[in-house]
Write a protein that holds these residues in place. Structure first.
Motif, PDB file in Angstrom:
ATOM      1  N   SER A  98      45.269 156.772  37.239  1.00 29.21           N
ATOM      2  CA  SER A  98      44.770 157.372  36.339  1.00 29.21           C
ATOM      3  C   SER A  98      44.572 156.764  35.463  1.00 29.21           C
ATOM      4  CB  SER A  98      45.275 159.014  35.937  1.00 29.21           C
ATOM      5  OG  SER A  98      45.685 159.577  36.584  1.00 29.21           O
ATOM      6  N   TRP A  99      45.630 156.216  34.423  1.00 32.65           N
ATOM      7  CA  TRP A  99      45.368 154.614  33.563  1.00 32.65           C
ATOM      8  C   TRP A  99      44.374 153.914  33.035  1.00 32.65           C
ATOM      9  CZ3 TRP A  99      47.959 155.984  28.793  1.00 32.65           C
ATOM     10  CH2 TRP A  99      47.488 154.927  28.030  1.00 32.65           C
ATOM     11  N   LEU A 100      44.705 153.187  35.115  1.00 29.19           N
ATOM     12  CA  LEU A 100      43.840 151.693  34.535  1.00 29.19           C
ATOM     13  C   LEU A 100      42.161 151.567  35.426  1.00 29.19           C
ATOM     14  CD1 LEU A 100      46.998 149.356  35.986  1.00 29.19           C
ATOM     15  CD2 LEU A 100      45.690 149.428  33.529  1.00 29.19           C
ATOM     16  N   TYR A 101      42.439 152.889  36.405  1.00 26.40           N
ATOM     17  CA  TYR A 101      41.145 152.756  36.839  1.00 26.40           C
ATOM     18  C   TYR A 101      40.093 154.209  36.877  1.00 26.40           C
ATOM     19  CZ  TYR A 101      42.262 148.753  39.818  1.00 26.40           C
ATOM     20  OH  TYR A 101      42.614 147.172  39.667  1.00 26.40           O
ATOM     21  N   VAL A 102      41.096 155.247  36.958  1.00 24.02           N
ATOM     22  CA  VAL A 102      40.768 156.617  36.484  1.00 24.02           C
ATOM     23  C   VAL A 102      39.952 157.112  34.870  1.00 24.02           C
ATOM     24  CG1 VAL A 102      40.340 159.972  36.350  1.00 24.02           C
ATOM     25  CG2 VAL A 102      41.397 157.916  37.806  1.00 24.02           C
ATOM     26  N   LEU A 103      41.089 156.509  33.789  1.00 15.85           N
ATOM     27  CA  LEU A 103      40.589 156.817  32.642  1.00 15.85           C
ATOM     28  C   LEU A 103      39.898 155.487  32.121  1.00 15.85           C
ATOM     29  CD1 LEU A 103      43.701 158.899  30.881  1.00 15.85           C
ATOM     30  CD2 LEU A 103      41.213 159.093  31.556  1.00 15.85           C
ATOM     31  N   ARG A 104      40.772 154.593  33.087  1.00 15.61           N
ATOM     32  CA  ARG A 104      40.388 153.543  31.891  1.00 15.61           C
ATOM     33  C   ARG A 104      40.730 152.520  31.050  1.00 15.61           C
ATOM     34  NH1 ARG A 104      34.217 151.857  35.565  1.00 15.61           N
ATOM     35  NH2 ARG A 104      35.370 152.272  37.563  1.00 15.61           N
ATOM     36  N   ARG A 105      41.508 153.187  30.715  1.00 20.28           N
ATOM     37  CA  ARG A 105      42.512 152.950  28.904  1.00 20.28           C
ATOM     38  C   ARG A 105      42.007 151.276  28.646  1.00 20.28           C
ATOM     39  NH1 ARG A 105      44.115 157.589  27.127  1.00 20.28           N
ATOM     40  NH2 ARG A 105      44.387 156.914  24.750  1.00 20.28           N
ATOM     41  N   GLN A 106      42.029 150.604  29.472  1.00 25.65           N
ATOM     42  CA  GLN A 106      41.723 148.851  28.457  1.00 25.65           C
ATOM     43  C   GLN A 106      40.652 148.309  29.312  1.00 25.65           C
ATOM     44  OE1 GLN A 106      46.101 148.037  30.026  1.00 25.65           O
ATOM     45  NE2 GLN A 106      44.929 146.656  31.173  1.00 25.65           N
ATOM     46  N   GLU A 107      39.993 149.411  29.633  1.00 23.94           N
ATOM     47  CA  GLU A 107      38.270 148.617  30.619  1.00 23.94           C
ATOM     48  C   GLU A 107      39.011 147.024  31.401  1.00 23.94           C
ATOM     49  OE1 GLU A 107      36.257 147.591  26.719  1.00 23.94           O
ATOM     50  OE2 GLU A 107      35.307 150.054  26.912  1.00 23.94           O
ATOM     51  N   THR A 108      38.548 146.222  31.341  1.00 20.80           N
ATOM     52  CA  THR A 108      38.902 145.695  32.533  1.00 20.80           C
ATOM     53  C   THR A 108      39.932 144.105  31.659  1.00 20.80           C
ATOM     54  OG1 THR A 108      37.045 144.099  31.777  1.00 20.80           O
ATOM     55  CG2 THR A 108      37.106 146.089  34.083  1.00 20.80           C
ATOM     56  N   ARG A 109      40.232 144.811  30.580  1.00 23.23           N
ATOM     57  CA  ARG A 109      41.440 144.051  30.078  1.00 23.23           C
ATOM     58  C   ARG A 109      42.509 143.259  30.371  1.00 23.23           C
ATOM     59  NH1 ARG A 109      39.347 146.711  25.717  1.00 23.23           N
ATOM     60  NH2 ARG A 109      41.222 148.215  26.224  1.00 23.23           N
ATOM     61  N   PHE A 110      42.798 141.892  30.849  1.00 25.24           N
ATOM     62  CA  PHE A 110      43.503 141.642  32.013  1.00 25.24           C
ATOM     63  C   PHE A 110      44.004 141.935  33.532  1.00 25.24           C
ATOM     64  CE2 PHE A 110      46.689 142.363  27.755  1.00 25.24           C
ATOM     65  CZ  PHE A 110      46.338 141.439  26.938  1.00 25.24           C
ATOM     66  N   THR A 268      49.528 145.476  31.545  1.00 27.87           N
ATOM     67  CA  THR A 268      49.002 146.729  31.117  1.00 27.87           C
ATOM     68  C   THR A 268      49.492 146.817  29.099  1.00 27.87           C
ATOM     69  OG1 THR A 268      49.411 148.176  33.002  1.00 27.87           O
ATOM     70  CG2 THR A 268      49.115 149.135  31.334  1.00 27.87           C
ATOM     71  N   GLU A 269      48.339 148.223  28.437  1.00 31.26           N
ATOM     72  CA  GLU A 269      48.578 147.959  27.166  1.00 31.26           C
ATOM     73  C   GLU A 269      49.255 149.034  26.879  1.00 31.26           C
ATOM     74  OE1 GLU A 269      44.052 145.329  25.901  1.00 31.26           O
ATOM     75  OE2 GLU A 269      44.409 147.781  26.060  1.00 31.26           O
ATOM     76  N   LEU A 270      50.280 149.107  25.776  1.00 33.63           N
ATOM     77  CA  LEU A 270      50.956 150.517  25.701  1.00 33.63           C
ATOM     78  C   LEU A 270      49.992 151.163  24.339  1.00 33.63           C
ATOM     79  CD1 LEU A 270      54.449 149.441  26.869  1.00 33.63           C
ATOM     80  CD2 LEU A 270      52.875 150.851  27.982  1.00 33.63           C
ATOM     81  N   GLY A 271      49.663 150.518  23.791  1.00 38.26           N
ATOM     82  CA  GLY A 271      48.236 150.391  22.198  1.00 38.26           C
ATOM     83  C   GLY A 271      48.755 149.587  21.205  1.00 38.26           C
ATOM     84  N   GLY A 272      47.801 149.255  20.362  1.00 40.29           N
ATOM     85  CA  GLY A 272      47.943 148.084  19.722  1.00 40.29           C
ATOM     86  C   GLY A 272      48.364 147.073  19.672  1.00 40.29           C
ATOM     87  N   GLU A 273      49.287 146.212  19.552  1.00 37.26           N
ATOM     88  CA  GLU A 273      49.260 144.698  20.175  1.00 37.26           C
ATOM     89  C   GLU A 273      50.804 144.629  20.736  1.00 37.26           C
ATOM     90  OE1 GLU A 273      48.372 141.636  18.846  1.00 37.26           O
ATOM     91  OE2 GLU A 273      46.508 143.130  18.655  1.00 37.26           O
ATOM     92  N   ARG A 274      50.871 146.106  21.561  1.00 34.94           N
ATOM     93  CA  ARG A 274      52.490 145.707  22.950  1.00 34.94           C
ATOM     94  C   ARG A 274      51.990 146.226  24.323  1.00 34.94           C
ATOM     95  NH1 ARG A 274      55.186 151.242  21.203  1.00 34.94           N
ATOM     96  NH2 ARG A 274      53.403 151.570  21.322  1.00 34.94           N
ATOM     97  N   THR A 275      52.383 145.226  25.007  1.00 35.56           N
ATOM     98  CA  THR A 275      51.609 144.697  26.700  1.00 35.56           C
ATOM     99  C   THR A 275      53.076 145.043  27.345  1.00 35.56           C
ATOM    100  OG1 THR A 275      51.108 142.657  26.547  1.00 35.56           O
ATOM    101  CG2 THR A 275      49.135 143.780  26.246  1.00 35.56           C
TER     102      THR A 275
END
Length: 337
Positions: A98-110, A268-275
């Motif tokens: 859901s996070w990476l492919y449905v919501l695509r919260r970070q689009e294609t970054r990484f 995976t991005e957690l928000g801000g500069e955190r991955t």
């Protein structure tokens, strides 16, 4: 939002790769380097290997039936484990997907492959990759690993395998718990090489390799025969002097780690500069190139047996040469047949 260039680079086709070439760390280097190993170990166990061990401990302390109850095979506790495992798998795999492919919260970054998975493809059940992956995970993956888990619990409960406790044997208890990822790596490599033999690949393992542009659910999208071979490690650890915690740590490792190995994203991005690291580039290359990196982790089995690819152009050339030699060998064999 984190800049990709801090951790990796993209080639002219837009494919992402980490800056650092794939390596196994110093654990098996000669001569031994104790200080280097001590510095390396936290990065190996954190975050995922340690978290999966903790999941196994939590499963035993808060969720598992008592051994006394499991001395006899009864539908009640077996069905409870089935439903519990379905809930864990759906939550875990569903969250990553859901996070990476449905919501695509970070689009294609990484994302290793810049393209999203194909919307429809005839090689997949229902014509859709995600539905195909979920189908094999739910109809085969969870039942098979639950069956192994039930068998292991029954063996422990009835004294058919040696059972230790933390108070009786604290050193071996902790050591074996920390060895769970390494035991899984060696077993996975052996099974994986078997699955790449000609007949098993064609009729069994090719189902998993339909996923070239992987999704988290691709991790357990396997033929039932592959599930039986892959999850046999759950009973294997029970034959050691062990405790159900060790077995459950292996259940969590074998059952949940494939989602991480198949995210298709390096971080995976957690928000801000955190991955957080969330992909296994070595295994992504296996899906991309097929004949490399049968194992992934700290045990350099691929390096020892000549199938290692570190992500470099030199490794591409070595693979090309190896495949040419294999094709020649198969051609000679077929000509003699």
């Amino acid at each position: 939002m984190m800049e990709e260039t801090k951790f990796g680079r993209r080639d002219e086709f837009g494919h992402y790769a980490p800056k650092e070439l794939i390596s196994y760390g110093p654990l098996f280097t000669l001569p031994p380097k104790p200080m280097a190993v001590i510095k390396w170990l936290p990065g190996y166990f954190l975050p995922w290997n340690l978290l999966l061990i903790v999941f196994g401990i939590g499963y035993w302390l808060f969720l598992a039936p008592s051994l006394e109850q499991m001395k006899t095979l009864e539908i009640g506790w077996v069905l409870y484990l089935v439903l519990l495992n379905y809930a864990i798998v759906v939550l875990w795999y569903g969250a990553w997907h859901s996070w990476l492919y449905v919501l695509r919260r970070q689009e294609t970054r990484f994302k290793y492959n810049p393209r999203w998975p194909t919307a429809r493809a005839t090689v997949f059940v229902f014509g859709k990759q995600a539905l195909d992956n979920i189908f094999w995970t739910i109809t085969s993956g969870v039942p098979v690993f639950t069956a192994y888990q039930v068998a292991a619990f029954y063996l422990y409960a009835n004294g058919y395998v040696p059972l230790i406790t933390l108070s009786d044997n604290p050193i071996w208890f902790i050591v074996l718990l920390l060895l769970v990822p390494f035991i899984h790596e060696v077993h996975f490599y052996a099974v994986h090489r078997l699955l790449h033999t000609r007949l098993l690949y064609k009729y069994v393992h090719s189902l998993h390799h339909n996923n070239t542009n992987v999704l988290p659910w691709s991790g357990l999208a396997m033929h039932p025969v592959e599930h039986i071979l892959y999850f046999s490690v759950i009973v294997l650890i029970a034959v050691f002097n062990s405790h159900p915690i060790h077995m459950l740590a292996m259940v969590m490792r074998a059952g949940l780690a494939p989602a991480i190995a198949h995210t298709g994203f390096d971080r995976t991005e957690l928000g801000g500069e955190r991955t957080v690291p969330s992909g296994v580039y070595a295994h992504y290359l296996h899906h991309k190139l097929f004949e490399v990196n049968y194992a992934d982790g700290a045990v350099p089995l691929d390096k020892w047996f000549g199938s290692f690819h570190d992500g470099s152009p030199e490794a591409d050339e070595r693979l090309k040469l190896r495949m040419e030699r294999r094709a020649e060998a198969y051609a000679k064999k077929d000509a003699r047949a």
